[in-house]
Design a protein around this motif. Structure first.
Motif, short mmCIF file in Angstrom:
data_model
loop_
_atom_site.label_atom_id
_atom_site.label_comp_id
_atom_site.label_asym_id
_atom_site.label_seq_id
_atom_site.Cartn_x
_atom_site.Cartn_y
_atom_site.Cartn_z
N SER A 1 48.58 -24.24 -30.07
CA SER A 1 49.10 -23.41 -28.99
C SER A 1 48.34 -22.10 -28.91
CB SER A 1 50.58 -23.11 -29.22
OG SER A 1 51.31 -24.30 -29.31
N GLN B 1 47.00 -31.94 -29.10
CA GLN B 1 47.59 -31.44 -27.87
C GLN B 1 47.40 -29.93 -27.82
OE1 GLN B 1 51.63 -32.73 -27.47
NE2 GLN B 1 51.04 -34.83 -27.01
N ARG C 1 48.20 -26.54 -26.02
CA ARG C 1 49.18 -25.90 -25.14
C ARG C 1 48.78 -24.46 -24.96
NH1 ARG C 1 55.00 -27.00 -27.47
NH2 ARG C 1 55.21 -25.31 -26.02
N ASP D 1 49.59 -20.88 -22.85
CA ASP D 1 50.51 -20.16 -21.99
C ASP D 1 49.83 -19.92 -20.65
OD1 ASP D 1 53.15 -18.17 -22.59
OD2 ASP D 1 51.91 -17.65 -20.86
N LYS D 2 50.62 -19.93 -19.57
CA LYS D 2 49.99 -19.75 -18.26
C LYS D 2 49.45 -18.34 -18.08
CE LYS D 2 54.23 -18.87 -15.62
NZ LYS D 2 55.04 -19.36 -14.50
N VAL E 1 48.38 -29.86 -22.43
CA VAL E 1 49.79 -30.06 -22.11
C VAL E 1 50.19 -29.11 -20.99
CG1 VAL E 1 52.13 -30.05 -23.03
CG2 VAL E 1 50.24 -30.75 -24.48
N THR E 2 50.86 -29.66 -19.97
CA THR E 2 51.37 -28.85 -18.87
C THR E 2 52.84 -29.12 -18.70
OG1 THR E 2 50.90 -30.54 -17.23
CG2 THR E 2 49.16 -28.92 -17.66
N ASP E 3 53.49 -28.31 -17.91
CA ASP E 3 54.89 -28.49 -17.58
C ASP E 3 54.95 -29.24 -16.26
OD1 ASP E 3 57.61 -28.36 -17.47
OD2 ASP E 3 57.71 -26.23 -16.97
N GLY E 4 55.52 -30.43 -16.25
CA GLY E 4 55.55 -31.27 -15.05
C GLY E 4 56.63 -30.92 -14.07
N LYS E 5 57.47 -29.91 -14.36
CA LYS E 5 58.59 -29.58 -13.48
C LYS E 5 58.12 -29.06 -12.13
CE LYS E 5 61.46 -28.24 -17.35
NZ LYS E 5 62.09 -27.11 -18.02
#
Length: 148
Positions: A68, A104, A106, A108-109, A134-138
């Motif tokens: 991360s 993976q 990750r 932060d945006k 890894v992204t947030d799919g929401k």
């Protein structure tokens, strides 16, 4: 238990030994309703007979290694904060020599883009090319369409 009024003349009362069934029935009905509601939830899937494939490969059962990059640019391997120059050695120690494990990544945006690229460059430079970002799919459904 109630007291029955059978008076024998000497003032003694005999206890009534009947079972009160109403609370028993109430408890049993509540349990029945609970089991009726929870039983369908326990059967999660549909039973199917899966076909056989000759060329299918089994899935990798190892958990991926999580790297991360925080919004301040700090790097962590799992829950442990690490320096970027020690990252490849720590991953190799956790890998046990298995180069097929996925790493993976990750970010932060709000993390600096250069920090994420530097981590990827360090990993690929040390022979670890199986990297998944890894992204947030929401927000995928609400994302604006790319412009040309």
């Amino acid at each position: 238990m109630g007291m029955q009024s059978n008076n024998n003349g000497n003032g003694l009362f005999r206890p009534q030994a009947d079972i009160n069934v109403t609370p028993l029935v109430d408890v049993m009905l509540v349990l029945l309703i609970i089991f009726m509601i929870t039983a369908p939830l326990l059967a999660a899937g549909v039973k199917v007979n899966l076909p056989q494939a000759k060329v299918a490969q089994p899935l990798d059962q190892n958990e991926p290694i999580m790297v991360s990059v925080g919004k301040d640019g700090k790097l962590s391997l799992g829950a442990d904060e690490v320096e970027i120059d020690k990252l490849p050695d720590l991953i190799k120690a956790r890998n046990g020599g298995d180069a097929s494990r996925v790493i993976q990544l990750r970010g932060d945006k709000e993390a600096p883009y250069g920090a994420v690229v530097a981590v990827m460059d360090t990993l690929v430079g040390n022979g670890m090319a199986r990297i998944a970002i890894v992204t947030d799919g929401k927000g995928a459904a609400n994302a604006p369409a790319p412009t040309k």
